[in-house]
Design an enzyme around this catalytic site. Sequence first.
Site, short mmCIF file in Angstrom:
data_model
loop_
_atom_site.label_atom_id
_atom_site.label_comp_id
_atom_site.label_asym_id
_atom_site.label_seq_id
_atom_site.Cartn_x
_atom_site.Cartn_y
_atom_site.Cartn_z
CE1 TYR A 178 42.65 24.32 -4.08
CE2 TYR A 178 42.12 25.66 -2.15
CZ TYR A 178 41.74 24.77 -3.14
OH TYR A 178 40.42 24.34 -3.20
CB SER A 183 38.25 27.86 -2.15
OG SER A 183 38.61 27.73 -0.79
N GLY A 223 34.35 13.31 -5.65
CA GLY A 223 34.09 14.45 -4.77
C GLY A 223 32.87 15.27 -5.13
N GLY A 276 35.98 17.36 -13.76
CA GLY A 276 36.28 16.65 -12.52
C GLY A 276 35.06 15.98 -11.93
CB ALA A 277 31.94 14.93 -13.50
CG ASN A 278 36.77 11.28 -11.88
OD1 ASN A 278 37.12 12.29 -12.45
ND2 ASN A 278 37.54 10.66 -11.01
N GLY A 286 32.32 17.16 -7.69
CA GLY A 286 31.90 17.02 -9.08
C GLY A 286 30.97 15.84 -9.29
#
Length: 286
Positions: free
Chosen positions: A168, A140, A14, A10-12, A16
Amino acid sequence: MQDKTVLITGANDGIGKATAERLARKGAHLVLACRSETKAQRTADWLVETTGNEHIDTLPLDLADLHSVRAASELFLAEHPRLDVLINNAGVYCGSLELTSQGYELQFGVNHLGHFLLTLNLMPAMQCSKLCSRVINVSSAMHTKGGIDFGNLRGERGEKAYDGTRAYAQSKLANVLFTKELDRRHGSELTTNCLHPGVVGTSLANKKGKLFTKAVWSMYKPFAKTPSRGADTSVYLASSPEVREVSGRYFNPNQCLVKPSPTARNEQLARRLWEYSAAAVHEFLL
């Protein structure tokens, strides 16, 4: 971080993306594992231009499809002999019941199960020594509200009974339990830690949340932490010599060790979740 290979899911976007930028500036060789190859390449190009670090690769990875996780694992191992840091960062929030390609509730499937399989499949690249490789799981504080409902991990109770926030919290609890059990089973081979990044102004709740959730989050987001601040603890755990031998622990947004919830410290539950997860991903293991 010079010559260190770091894979970030998820590095693209936020946290990440912010984590990737910070580690790129430290000289790390980054692998951006993302569902969208287009967005991943756009981020890679931006990182090269912004940081001057040309050692940025991309890896197609859809955590909601275990076939994709296996394929990504094979591709990584074929191209990289060693993995120094694995940051399991990607996450999803859903207001309504959705399922993964293999039929698991989407938040459990993406936030936990996909990362569980990815980590196990990449172990050969990480098992050089305890002081060599680090696994970092982005959890979280919501994990404190969670429990593991083994009878509903495939959404068996249906849409009417679905509570996105509870699901979540369950997935974030799974992140902590996975951290504890991975350390128990493989603590002599690598270190593994998890963290709460703080309340960060990302687009997490805007993508699949219900209209009310999206509206509330849009109003609150300007007052939340920036993604760069939210990346502080991930960057610390990935790069600091202070935690080189620390493992199986939970860190807060200020890089301090704190106790997770009593449920997250339940060793029997952690083992049961591992066994369930291992059975779920068995056919996709390398």
